[in-house]
Design a protein around this motif. Structure first.
Motif, PDB file in Angstrom:
ATOM      1  N   GLU A 173       0.623  -1.599  -0.180  1.00  0.00           N
ATOM      2  CA  GLU A 173      -0.206  -0.143  -0.148  1.00  0.00           C
ATOM      3  C   GLU A 173       0.539   1.322   0.149  1.00  0.00           C
ATOM      4  O   GLU A 173       1.965   1.485   0.513  1.00  0.00           O
ATOM      5  N   PRO A 174       0.559   2.374  -0.166  1.00  0.00           N
ATOM      6  CA  PRO A 174       1.059   3.386  -0.293  1.00  0.00           C
ATOM      7  C   PRO A 174       1.829   4.356   0.936  1.00  0.00           C
ATOM      8  O   PRO A 174       0.969   3.811   2.345  1.00  0.00           O
ATOM      9  N   PRO A 198       3.235   3.557  -8.337  1.00  0.00           N
ATOM     10  CA  PRO A 198       2.206   3.501  -7.829  1.00  0.00           C
ATOM     11  C   PRO A 198       1.920   1.343  -7.363  1.00  0.00           C
ATOM     12  O   PRO A 198       2.336   1.370  -7.800  1.00  0.00           O
ATOM     13  N   THR A 205      -0.207  -1.343  -6.792  1.00  0.00           N
ATOM     14  CA  THR A 205      -1.595  -2.226  -8.225  1.00  0.00           C
ATOM     15  C   THR A 205      -1.362  -3.516  -7.484  1.00  0.00           C
ATOM     16  O   THR A 205      -0.718  -3.789  -6.936  1.00  0.00           O
ATOM     17  N   GLU A 226      -1.437   7.688  -6.056  1.00  0.00           N
ATOM     18  CA  GLU A 226      -3.207   6.938  -5.788  1.00  0.00           C
ATOM     19  C   GLU A 226      -4.448   7.691  -4.700  1.00  0.00           C
ATOM     20  O   GLU A 226      -5.351   7.393  -5.551  1.00  0.00           O
ATOM     21  N   ARG A 231      -5.526   9.171  -8.157  1.00  0.00           N
ATOM     22  CA  ARG A 231      -6.174   7.612  -9.115  1.00  0.00           C
ATOM     23  C   ARG A 231      -7.888   7.743  -8.277  1.00  0.00           C
ATOM     24  O   ARG A 231      -8.474   7.075  -9.193  1.00  0.00           O
TER      25      ARG A 231
END
Length: 319
Positions: free
Chosen positions: A37-38, A59, A61, A130, A133
């Motif tokens: 995760e970020p 990123p 994904t 993130e 997005r």
């Protein structure tokens, strides 16, 4: 052999900015790597035996075929960044931990304010991608000492990020930080990463402006852990054996116990990652880490033996 350790290969190396290189790391066995995760980082096992933490900056994904990190060569390197820059060429094999995340995005926020100083952009660029997005409301403020030191410029000016990005280059960072943080919203969350002095000032301003502690998220890359003037000798006692060990002013608790054969998990040795947090059954720790929260430090029932010391003559450790 630790089955959780990943065997990686440097598949790509590129100059990202002045003194900053970007490395892509892929599985030595091929195939996908554990997802993340970020805000996540990996512990990289360097060829000189050091373990250093590097944020993942690409990123997040659902499937991951590589990890990307960016590393700045530090003038006062303790061996980490120098080794990365000098030895980690394309094709180099090395090991790493699966991703860990101590710097997560808040799940519910009206606004995310990201403040990066220098190489502190690495976890925040991942967060920004993130948030873009997901079409969430965010601001990314990036403070750099010169245009040449700006990393990820192509991403920062891309259609997805540009409307939310604010570059602060060769500016009066203190006044600009004060202006950015002057009006905290109840559901505004702050994330900051960068050099210790930069982050300390960000946190100082945030606290003065009454930002809720629960809305402030931070990740340090480096901390000052050298002996401080007035450091005193103290003792630690091991609860399970009753044995005591004297800690001199020029050594850490971890160093002394490690020499005595007492195993304490350790990684950064700077009070940043939390790997070595150890229970304290009695005594008053002198906290010098950047990992424990203020409430955890006030409770006094744990500390980081890699850098913290004691205010009392002795500590009884839950080991």
């Amino acid at each position: 052999m630790d089955i959780n350790i990943l065997n990686l290969i440097v598949s790509r190396r590129a100059q990202e900015a002045e003194d900053i290189i970007c490395l892509d790391l892929v599985s030595a066995e091929g195939g996908e790597l554990p997802t993340f995760e970020p805000g996540a980082h990996i512990d990289l096992h360097l060829p000189n035996g050091l373990i250093r933490q590097y944020s993942l900056c690409h990123p997040a994904t659902p499937s991951t075929d590589k990890y990307s990190i960016a590393v700045q060569r530090e003038k006062d390197s303790r061996g980490g960044s120098q080794i990365v820059h000098d030895q980690l060429i394309e094709g180099f094999s090395l090991r790493a931990s699966p991703p860990k995340n101590l710097f997560e995005l808040a799940p519910l926020a009206d606004l995310h304010v990201l403040l990066a100083g220098g190489i502190g952009i690495t976890p925040l660029i991942c967060m920004a991608q993130e948030l873009a997005r997901k079409k969430e409301n965010f601001e990314l403020h990036y403070f750099c000492r010169s245009q040449a030191h700006v990393a990820f410029m192509n991403l920062l000016v891309s259609e997805g990020l540009a409307p939310s990005v604010h570059l602060h280059i060769e500016t009066d960072s203190r006044s600009e930080i004060a202006n950015i943080l002057k009006k905290p919203g109840l559901e505004t969350h702050l994330y900051t990463c960068g050099p210790t002095g930069f982050m300390d000032y960000v946190l100082e301003v945030a606290h003065k402006n009454h930002w809720p502690s629960s809305n402030i998220h931070k990740e340090y890359f480096a901390a000052e852990t050298s002996p401080q003037q007035g450091d005193q000798i103290f003792e630690v006692q091991i609860a399970s054996t009753g044995k005591t060990y004297q800690i001199p002013a020029n050594k850490t608790v971890f160093e002394v116990l490690d020499e005595a054969g007492i195993d304490i998990p350790v990684s950064c040795e700077q009070g940043i990652c939390g790997s070595c947090v150890t229970g304290v059954l009695s005594g008053d720790p002198d906290h010098r880490d950047h990992f424990l929260t203020d409430d955890e430090k006030a409770a006094g029932n744990c500390f980081t033996p890699c850098c913290s010391r004691a205010k009392s003559p002795s500590l009884l450790l839950d080991l």
